[in-house]
Scaffold this motif. Structure first.
Motif, PDB file in Angstrom:
ATOM      1  N   GLY A  21      23.199  41.214  34.590  1.00 27.39           N
ATOM      2  CA  GLY A  21      23.199  41.727  35.962  1.00 27.39           C
ATOM      3  C   GLY A  21      24.102  40.919  36.877  1.00 27.39           C
ATOM      4  O   GLY A  21      24.830  41.474  37.706  1.00 27.39           O
ATOM      5  N   LEU A  22      24.077  39.602  36.737  1.00 24.39           N
ATOM      6  CA  LEU A  22      24.936  38.742  37.561  1.00 24.39           C
ATOM      7  C   LEU A  22      26.414  39.015  37.277  1.00 24.39           C
ATOM      8  O   LEU A  22      27.222  39.124  38.210  1.00 24.39           O
ATOM      9  N   LEU A  23      26.773  39.149  36.017  1.00 23.39           N
ATOM     10  CA  LEU A  23      28.162  39.453  35.668  1.00 23.39           C
ATOM     11  C   LEU A  23      28.597  40.804  36.235  1.00 23.39           C
ATOM     12  O   LEU A  23      29.718  40.959  36.732  1.00 23.39           O
ATOM     13  N   PHE A  24      27.711  41.781  36.182  1.00 19.65           N
ATOM     14  CA  PHE A  24      28.019  43.115  36.718  1.00 19.65           C
ATOM     15  C   PHE A  24      28.154  43.065  38.236  1.00 19.65           C
ATOM     16  O   PHE A  24      29.058  43.671  38.807  1.00 19.65           O
ATOM     17  N   LEU A  25      27.258  42.326  38.885  1.00 22.87           N
ATOM     18  CA  LEU A  25      27.318  42.140  40.333  1.00 22.87           C
ATOM     19  C   LEU A  25      28.648  41.497  40.726  1.00 22.87           C
ATOM     20  O   LEU A  25      29.305  41.937  41.676  1.00 22.87           O
ATOM     21  N   GLY A  34      37.405  41.968  46.990  1.00 22.20           N
ATOM     22  CA  GLY A  34      38.584  41.223  46.586  1.00 22.20           C
ATOM     23  C   GLY A  34      38.294  39.787  46.189  1.00 22.20           C
ATOM     24  O   GLY A  34      39.172  38.937  46.270  1.00 22.20           O
ATOM     25  N   TYR A  35      37.082  39.517  45.751  1.00 21.71           N
ATOM     26  CA  TYR A  35      36.733  38.169  45.294  1.00 21.71           C
ATOM     27  C   TYR A  35      37.319  37.897  43.916  1.00 21.71           C
ATOM     28  O   TYR A  35      37.690  38.817  43.201  1.00 21.71           O
ATOM     29  N   PHE A  36      37.364  36.647  43.555  1.00 22.35           N
ATOM     30  CA  PHE A  36      37.761  36.196  42.219  1.00 22.35           C
ATOM     31  C   PHE A  36      39.191  36.620  41.856  1.00 22.35           C
ATOM     32  O   PHE A  36      39.486  36.922  40.710  1.00 22.35           O
ATOM     33  N   GLY A  37      40.054  36.677  42.855  1.00 17.32           N
ATOM     34  CA  GLY A  37      41.459  36.965  42.608  1.00 17.32           C
ATOM     35  C   GLY A  37      41.794  38.412  42.323  1.00 17.32           C
ATOM     36  O   GLY A  37      42.893  38.724  41.891  1.00 17.32           O
ATOM     37  N   LYS A  38      40.868  39.300  42.559  1.00 11.45           N
ATOM     38  CA  LYS A  38      41.114  40.722  42.304  1.00 11.45           C
ATOM     39  C   LYS A  38      41.337  41.431  43.640  1.00 11.45           C
ATOM     40  O   LYS A  38      40.727  41.082  44.649  1.00 11.45           O
ATOM     41  N   GLU A  39      42.190  42.428  43.647  1.00 11.62           N
ATOM     42  CA  GLU A  39      42.453  43.193  44.868  1.00 11.62           C
ATOM     43  C   GLU A  39      41.314  44.179  45.111  1.00 11.62           C
ATOM     44  O   GLU A  39      40.837  44.844  44.191  1.00 11.62           O
ATOM     45  N   ALA A  40      40.866  44.288  46.363  1.00 19.36           N
ATOM     46  CA  ALA A  40      39.776  45.187  46.720  1.00 19.36           C
ATOM     47  C   ALA A  40      40.232  46.640  46.664  1.00 19.36           C
ATOM     48  O   ALA A  40      41.380  46.951  46.986  1.00 19.36           O
TER      49      ALA A  40
END
Length: 147
Positions: A21-25, A34-40
């Motif tokens: 669940g945490l990984l999916f969240l 846009g967290y963790f270096g990903k574009e929103a």
């Protein structure tokens, strides 16, 4: 050995549910904000924004163990949809088309649907049931009388 493993099973399922669940969240948060270096993704776009909302909310509910089976079923379906509409057109096997994560989440959530949340779930706070009365012993089609 097997009895110890059986006693630990609810806790292993609970930890599996929490981590998955945490990984999916986190996956949903990265897509929405846009967290963790990903574009929103842009708000309201189909299917990216809706998938990200399912990932964020579903991941939170699954991690907390709240409405676990329903959240896991919706999340599993979302990942199956992602695999078949986004990934499979790039190749037959997940290793070819980059769909390993979608497949793993899909099957992990389907497992949670059938096994339940395990230990350490908020579902347990809201579904506390009184112990079931013992069923009477039946012999030859008649209830046994106890002294």
């Amino acid at each position: 050995m097997s009895t110890r493993l059986q006693q630990a099973q609810p806790y292993a399922l609970g930890l599996f549910r929490i981590v998955t669940g945490l990984l999916f969240l986190c996956h949903g948060a990265s897509s929405l904000f846009g967290y963790f270096g990903k574009e929103a993704v842009s708000g309201g776009t189909w299917p990216g924004w809706y998938a990200a909302v399912i990932e964020l909310v579903g991941g939170a509910l699954i991690m907390l163990g709240l409405g676990t089976r329903v959240a896991a079923l919706i999340s599993s379906g979302s990942m199956a949809y992602a695999y078949f509409t986004v990934h499979q057109e790039n190749g037959l096997f997940p290793i070819e088309n980059g769909g390993e994560l979608s497949v793993m989440f899909c099957w992990a959530f389907l497992l949670i649907v059938f096994t339940g949340p395990g230990a350490l779930a908020l579902d347990q706070l809201f579904t506390s049931r009184a112990p079931a009365e013992e069923a009477p012993e039946v012999r030859d089609g008649r209830e046994a009388v106890s002294a």
